[in-house]
Design a protein around this motif. Structure first.
Motif, PDB file in Angstrom:
ATOM      1  N   GLY A 334       0.815  -1.209   0.000  1.00 56.88           N
ATOM      2  CA  GLY A 334       0.000   0.000   0.000  1.00 56.88           C
ATOM      3  C   GLY A 334       0.848   1.259   0.000  1.00 56.88           C
ATOM      4  O   GLY A 334       2.083   1.213   0.082  1.00 56.88           O
ATOM      5  N   ALA A 335       0.179   2.384  -0.075  1.00 55.67           N
ATOM      6  CA  ALA A 335       0.841   3.688  -0.110  1.00 55.67           C
ATOM      7  C   ALA A 335       1.066   4.209   1.310  1.00 55.67           C
ATOM      8  O   ALA A 335       0.574   3.629   2.276  1.00 55.67           O
ATOM      9  N   PRO A 336       1.817   5.317   1.438  1.00 56.86           N
ATOM     10  CA  PRO A 336       1.873   5.986   2.744  1.00 56.86           C
ATOM     11  C   PRO A 336       0.471   6.400   3.180  1.00 56.86           C
ATOM     12  O   PRO A 336      -0.449   6.460   2.364  1.00 56.86           O
ATOM     13  N   GLY A 337       0.303   6.697   4.459  1.00 57.76           N
ATOM     14  CA  GLY A 337      -1.017   7.038   4.986  1.00 57.76           C
ATOM     15  C   GLY A 337      -1.503   8.409   4.553  1.00 57.76           C
ATOM     16  O   GLY A 337      -0.904   9.073   3.702  1.00 57.76           O
ATOM     17  N   ARG A 338      -2.578   8.853   5.191  1.00 59.75           N
ATOM     18  CA  ARG A 338      -3.298  10.054   4.752  1.00 59.75           C
ATOM     19  C   ARG A 338      -2.503  11.341   4.877  1.00 59.75           C
ATOM     20  O   ARG A 338      -2.806  12.327   4.205  1.00 59.75           O
ATOM     21  N   GLY A 339      -1.507  11.363   5.759  1.00 60.77           N
ATOM     22  CA  GLY A 339      -0.766  12.601   5.987  1.00 60.77           C
ATOM     23  C   GLY A 339       0.601  12.624   5.358  1.00 60.77           C
ATOM     24  O   GLY A 339       1.425  13.478   5.705  1.00 60.77           O
ATOM     25  N   ALA A 340       0.871  11.713   4.400  1.00 59.89           N
ATOM     26  CA  ALA A 340       2.213  11.639   3.817  1.00 59.89           C
ATOM     27  C   ALA A 340       2.144  11.289   2.333  1.00 59.89           C
ATOM     28  O   ALA A 340       1.191  10.661   1.868  1.00 59.89           O
ATOM     29  N   VAL A 341       3.181  11.700   1.608  1.00 57.12           N
ATOM     30  CA  VAL A 341       3.341  11.347   0.194  1.00 57.12           C
ATOM     31  C   VAL A 341       4.807  11.001  -0.023  1.00 57.12           C
ATOM     32  O   VAL A 341       5.687  11.436   0.725  1.00 57.12           O
ATOM     33  N   SER A 384      -2.982  -4.159   0.263  1.00 53.73           N
ATOM     34  CA  SER A 384      -2.745  -2.744  -0.073  1.00 53.73           C
ATOM     35  C   SER A 384      -3.497  -1.797   0.854  1.00 53.73           C
ATOM     36  O   SER A 384      -3.193  -0.608   0.912  1.00 53.73           O
ATOM     37  N   SER A 385      -4.459  -2.311   1.601  1.00 52.87           N
ATOM     38  CA  SER A 385      -5.194  -1.470   2.547  1.00 52.87           C
ATOM     39  C   SER A 385      -4.348  -1.104   3.756  1.00 52.87           C
ATOM     40  O   SER A 385      -4.709  -0.191   4.510  1.00 52.87           O
ATOM     41  N   VAL A 386      -3.224  -1.789   3.951  1.00 50.89           N
ATOM     42  CA  VAL A 386      -2.329  -1.486   5.069  1.00 50.89           C
ATOM     43  C   VAL A 386      -1.362  -0.392   4.619  1.00 50.89           C
ATOM     44  O   VAL A 386      -0.551  -0.602   3.723  1.00 50.89           O
TER      45      VAL A 386
END
Length: 400
Positions: A334-341, A384-386
């Motif tokens: 998965g991608a970084p969380g909601r506060g990161a890119v 990918s949800s993690v």
């Protein structure tokens, strides 16, 4: 002869550092469900090595204002939280038995879950409950209750635990000389103390500013606790890179200094009050490698009963729990969380030269299907949800 003098001198300095650390350690909290084998009365060792085997250590961050001084001394300052406080931060450090992989799991403060019966300081017991918010477990039964709750959730046995205060976070950021983080956009948060006003780009955070950055919720991501978790992961990954580049993990004397900064502002389980144990745990990370240090959020979905809360996402949580209990390295998809890119997806934000051409991110899109490495047979590939990142991933905080 010169080598002999250096070895003796090094041992003497180590002994002094260990003794100095021992003098700062407070009495530990008894985790009465754990077999005590951590040598709490052993003399400080001058020559320390990495701890044998794996480690499960739970870290809680209390939001209590009691005893934190400054702006928190007034009745208004204490209004937010006092006494034991809430465990607004709950993280599990899992070091593999072979020290070749590390998982740091952040559990959302708003996670609704079952809580087992918790012992009370007065000898009583708080009843078990099928539905409690995670961040109330510290006030419900202290550090042992938080440990019991996470053990119940994950299936792990957790013999080590620590509780850190606001002052402790400030002291640790000072001890490492600050941490440089990347901001994809400006971060402004009037609700932290001190308020945050950070411009986009590389920012070095130390002291109270580091504390505000880690506590910021309304200033990062979507303003939720889940966004705050990924912001904290940006900071922790940057801290891991700094510690590795400075050679701290291979320097027991430097580790004793950091341990002293931590223990002076922490409540420890009695399994950690041997003054060398924290250093031995840190030394276990020396050869792990940044790409094998994974920071991730425990998988959750919106609580159908209360949209302001979350519950465990059962299928993804089962994969993660099974991997942790089996001591398997985890691999993010998965991608970084909601506060990161990822830094590579942030125009205008420079990536440090040492990693600009090769960022080993499990979340970066591959150049072609042939470029995707095959996961090791022993790796547990997470859904990918993690969300999360490795310490090697260059990420930037995304302002709200």
């Amino acid at each position: 002869m010169t080598l002999g003098v250096l070895l003796v001198s090094g041992s003497a300095v180590g002994a002094i550092a260990a003794w100095d650390l021992a003098s700062s350690v407070k009495p530990g909290v008894y985790l009465d469900h754990i077999a005590q084998d951590a040598g709490t009365t052993a003399a400080p060792a001058a020559d320390v090595s990495a701890i044998a085997g794996g480690v499960n250590l739970l870290l809680t961050g209390s939001d209590t204002r009691s005893g934190q001084g400054g702006a928190f001394e007034t009745s208004a300052g204490l209004e937010g939280s006092s006494g034991a406080g809430n465990n607004d931060v709950t993280m599990l450090l899992h070091i593999a038995q072979n020290h070749q992989s590390v998982s740091v799991v952040s559990f959302p403060r708003d996670l609704m879950l079952a809580v087992p019966a918790c012992p009370q300081p007065d000898g009583g017991t708080a009843s078990a409950s099928s539905r409690v918010m995670l961040n109330t477990t510290l006030s419900r039964g202290g550090l042992p209750c938080v440990v019991l709750t996470i053990e119940n959730l994950t299936g792990l046995q957790i013999p080590y635990a620590a509780q850190i205060s606001f002052d402790g976070v400030t002291a640790m950021s000072n001890a490492v000389g600050g941490v440089t983080v990347c901001l994809a956009t400006a971060v402004n948060d009037l609700y932290t103390n001190p308020p945050l006003h950070l411009e986009a780009g590389q920012q070095t955070l130390v002291g109270a500013d580091a504390l505000s950055f880690l506590r910021s919720r309304k200033g990062v991501g979507d303003g939720s606790d889940l966004g705050r978790i990924s912001n904290q992961q940006v900071f922790m990954a940057a801290l891991a890179r700094k510690v590795e580049s400075d050679g701290v993990l291979g320097n027991p004397i430097a580790l004793f200094s950091l341990a002293k900064a931590a223990t002076g502002n922490m409540v420890l389980s009695d399994t950690l009050t041997n003054p060398t144990t924290l250093v031995q745990i840190a030394l276990a990370l020396k050869d792990t490698g940044l790409a094998n240090m994974v920071f991730l959020q425990y998988p959750t979905v919106t609580d159908p009963v209360d949209s302001g809360r979350v519950i465990a996402q059962s299928s993804a949580a089962e994969v993660l729990n099974t991997a942790l209990v089996a001591d398997q390295p985890v691999q993010l998809t998965g991608a970084p969380g909601r506060g990161a890119v990822l830094a590579t997806s942030t125009p205008g934000v420079p990536v440090p030269a040492s990693t600009a051409t090769s960022i080993p991110s499990s979340t970066a899109p591959p150049a072609s299907p042939a470029a995707v490495p095959s996961p090791a047979a022993t790796n547990a590939v997470l859904p990918s949800s993690v969300t999360g990142q490795t310490a090697a991933d260059q990420t930037c905080t995304k302002g709200n």
